[in-house]
Design a protein around this motif. Structure first.
Motif, PDB file in Angstrom:
ATOM      1  N   ALA A 204     -47.634  30.438  22.435  1.00  0.00           N
ATOM      2  CA  ALA A 204     -47.531  30.720  21.157  1.00  0.00           C
ATOM      3  C   ALA A 204     -46.952  31.945  20.620  1.00  0.00           C
ATOM      4  CB  ALA A 204     -48.842  30.534  20.432  1.00  0.00           C
ATOM      5  N   LEU A 205     -47.066  33.135  21.562  1.00  0.00           N
ATOM      6  CA  LEU A 205     -46.874  34.478  21.237  1.00  0.00           C
ATOM      7  C   LEU A 205     -45.309  34.516  21.322  1.00  0.00           C
ATOM      8  CD1 LEU A 205     -49.235  36.439  23.550  1.00  0.00           C
ATOM      9  CD2 LEU A 205     -49.072  36.116  21.143  1.00  0.00           C
ATOM     10  N   PHE A 206     -44.497  33.603  21.974  1.00  0.00           N
ATOM     11  CA  PHE A 206     -43.014  33.370  22.357  1.00  0.00           C
ATOM     12  C   PHE A 206     -42.344  32.581  21.023  1.00  0.00           C
ATOM     13  CE2 PHE A 206     -44.441  34.459  26.354  1.00  0.00           C
ATOM     14  CZ  PHE A 206     -43.696  35.484  26.729  1.00  0.00           C
ATOM     15  N   GLY A 207     -43.358  32.139  20.219  1.00  0.00           N
ATOM     16  CA  GLY A 207     -42.595  31.206  19.018  1.00  0.00           C
ATOM     17  C   GLY A 207     -42.616  29.656  19.420  1.00  0.00           C
ATOM     18  N   VAL A 208     -42.870  29.335  20.481  1.00  0.00           N
ATOM     19  CA  VAL A 208     -42.757  27.907  21.034  1.00  0.00           C
ATOM     20  C   VAL A 208     -43.699  27.030  20.460  1.00  0.00           C
ATOM     21  CG1 VAL A 208     -42.780  26.278  22.785  1.00  0.00           C
ATOM     22  CG2 VAL A 208     -42.139  28.749  23.358  1.00  0.00           C
ATOM     23  N   GLY A 209     -43.117  26.034  19.374  1.00  0.00           N
ATOM     24  CA  GLY A 209     -44.009  25.399  18.633  1.00  0.00           C
ATOM     25  C   GLY A 209     -44.528  23.923  19.466  1.00  0.00           C
ATOM     26  N   ALA A 210     -45.193  23.241  18.628  1.00  0.00           N
ATOM     27  CA  ALA A 210     -45.487  21.912  18.926  1.00  0.00           C
ATOM     28  C   ALA A 210     -44.534  20.992  19.565  1.00  0.00           C
ATOM     29  CB  ALA A 210     -46.352  21.150  17.768  1.00  0.00           C
ATOM     30  N   GLY A 211     -44.601  20.300  20.594  1.00  0.00           N
ATOM     31  CA  GLY A 211     -43.546  19.537  21.094  1.00  0.00           C
ATOM     32  C   GLY A 211     -42.486  20.142  21.954  1.00  0.00           C
ATOM     33  N   GLU A 212     -42.812  21.597  22.053  1.00  0.00           N
ATOM     34  CA  GLU A 212     -41.466  22.080  22.701  1.00  0.00           C
ATOM     35  C   GLU A 212     -42.218  22.706  24.316  1.00  0.00           C
ATOM     36  OE1 GLU A 212     -38.808  24.232  19.398  1.00  0.00           O
ATOM     37  OE2 GLU A 212     -40.439  25.424  19.895  1.00  0.00           O
ATOM     38  N   ARG A 213     -41.535  23.111  25.169  1.00  0.00           N
ATOM     39  CA  ARG A 213     -42.131  23.745  26.153  1.00  0.00           C
ATOM     40  C   ARG A 213     -41.049  24.708  26.787  1.00  0.00           C
ATOM     41  NH1 ARG A 213     -43.436  18.777  30.154  1.00  0.00           N
ATOM     42  NH2 ARG A 213     -44.380  20.540  31.405  1.00  0.00           N
ATOM     43  N   ILE A 214     -41.602  25.672  27.543  1.00  0.00           N
ATOM     44  CA  ILE A 214     -40.564  26.624  28.056  1.00  0.00           C
ATOM     45  C   ILE A 214     -39.981  26.186  29.040  1.00  0.00           C
ATOM     46  CG2 ILE A 214     -40.780  28.968  29.054  1.00  0.00           C
ATOM     47  CD1 ILE A 214     -42.564  30.059  27.179  1.00  0.00           C
ATOM     48  N   ALA A 215     -38.625  26.228  29.129  1.00  0.00           N
ATOM     49  CA  ALA A 215     -38.163  25.405  30.500  1.00  0.00           C
ATOM     50  C   ALA A 215     -37.783  26.779  31.481  1.00  0.00           C
ATOM     51  CB  ALA A 215     -36.569  25.105  29.930  1.00  0.00           C
ATOM     52  N   GLY A 216     -37.775  27.907  30.857  1.00  0.00           N
ATOM     53  CA  GLY A 216     -37.588  29.269  31.690  1.00  0.00           C
ATOM     54  C   GLY A 216     -37.305  30.320  31.183  1.00  0.00           C
ATOM     55  N   PHE A 217     -37.559  31.380  31.684  1.00  0.00           N
ATOM     56  CA  PHE A 217     -37.021  32.762  31.167  1.00  0.00           C
ATOM     57  C   PHE A 217     -35.776  33.173  32.170  1.00  0.00           C
ATOM     58  CE2 PHE A 217     -41.413  32.590  29.842  1.00  0.00           C
ATOM     59  CZ  PHE A 217     -41.401  33.541  28.624  1.00  0.00           C
ATOM     60  N   ILE A 218     -34.743  33.556  31.739  1.00  0.00           N
ATOM     61  CA  ILE A 218     -33.521  33.658  32.514  1.00  0.00           C
ATOM     62  C   ILE A 218     -33.239  35.353  32.372  1.00  0.00           C
ATOM     63  CG2 ILE A 218     -30.988  33.132  32.977  1.00  0.00           C
ATOM     64  CD1 ILE A 218     -33.020  30.938  33.041  1.00  0.00           C
ATOM     65  N   HIS A 219     -33.771  36.129  33.168  1.00  0.00           N
ATOM     66  CA  HIS A 219     -33.875  37.635  33.164  1.00  0.00           C
ATOM     67  C   HIS A 219     -32.293  37.789  33.925  1.00  0.00           C
ATOM     68  CE1 HIS A 219     -37.793  37.593  32.171  1.00  0.00           C
ATOM     69  NE2 HIS A 219     -38.200  37.018  33.078  1.00  0.00           N
ATOM     70  N   MET A 220     -31.589  39.019  33.391  1.00  0.00           N
ATOM     71  CA  MET A 220     -30.104  39.322  33.949  1.00  0.00           C
ATOM     72  C   MET A 220     -30.126  40.930  33.596  1.00  0.00           C
ATOM     73  SD  MET A 220     -28.121  36.897  31.184  1.00  0.00           S
ATOM     74  CE  MET A 220     -28.522  35.408  30.605  1.00  0.00           C
ATOM     75  N   GLY A 221     -29.515  41.660  34.765  1.00  0.00           N
ATOM     76  CA  GLY A 221     -29.361  42.813  34.887  1.00  0.00           C
ATOM     77  C   GLY A 221     -28.886  43.173  36.295  1.00  0.00           C
ATOM     78  N   ALA A 222     -29.004  44.324  36.756  1.00  0.00           N
ATOM     79  CA  ALA A 222     -28.541  44.727  37.935  1.00  0.00           C
ATOM     80  C   ALA A 222     -29.544  44.824  38.961  1.00  0.00           C
ATOM     81  CB  ALA A 222     -27.913  46.302  37.914  1.00  0.00           C
TER      82      ALA A 222
END
Length: 196
Positions: A157-175
């Protein structure tokens, strides 16, 4: 050029070499520089070119800046105490805060559509992999992770993911701060069945 006029695929030794050496970077070891705003726009555009049965686009992107991630990580700390290993749960928050750029991929399946939810979720997974490849194409290291805060209802919920949604992934990018280590790969003899 429209899709109808695109040339047929041609062999790409560069792409073959890239796929043969693809490795994820440790998210907590990603530092500056990350993708520029213009690069990130292209990375998102390339990521969205993914298999999608029904043309539903059953996913969305949330670009999380450093400030928003730091604020969420602070709110996640008390939730970490509820995890089976609170010390480890707090430690992995560094994966969320260290990278310069993070794209949250949220799976947004339409459960009432004729395309099965599973296929819609697979599309979200394909987006995650496309984003990694696109980031690498610009010379950035990337890491696709989830961790416990992708599954804890209060954390999600802290990430704003609502009902019926799921986190597929965090894609982190950098060096990458260190050389990327190779890991064991599957023996295809035990994974491939060939039928005449």
């Amino acid at each position: 050029m429209t899709d109808a006029t695109l040339p047929s695929p041609v062999a790409s030794p560069e792409l073959q070499a890239r796929l043969a050496t693809r490795r994820s970077a440790p998210a907590q070891a990603l530092g500056d520089p990350g993708p520029s705003a213009a690069e990130l726009e292209t990375i998102l555009t390339l990521g969205a070119r993914t298999p999608d049965h029904g043309k539903l686009f059953p996913w969305r992107f949330v670009v999380l800046g450093r400030d928003s991630r730091a604020g969420i990580a602070a709110q996640l700390e008390p939730l970490a105490d509820r995890q089976p290993d609170p010390r480890k749960a707090r430690a992995v928050l560094a994966k969320l805060t260290a990278p310069p750029v993070t794209v949250l991929v949220v799976s947004t399946p339409d459960e009432g559509h004729k395309v099965p939810v599973w296929e819609q979720e697979l599309s979200a997974g394909a987006v995650c992999m496309n984003l990694e490849h696109a980031a690498n194409a610009f010379g950035h290291a990337a890491s696709w992770i989830t961790d416990w805060y992708s599954y804890d209802a209060d954390a999600v919920a802290l990430f704003g993911v609502g009902a019926g949604e799921r986190i597929a992934g965090f894609i982190h990018m950098g060096a990458a701060a260190e050389p990327l280590l190779e890991r064991p790969r599957p023996d295809l003899a035990g994974k491939v069945e060939r039928r005449p």
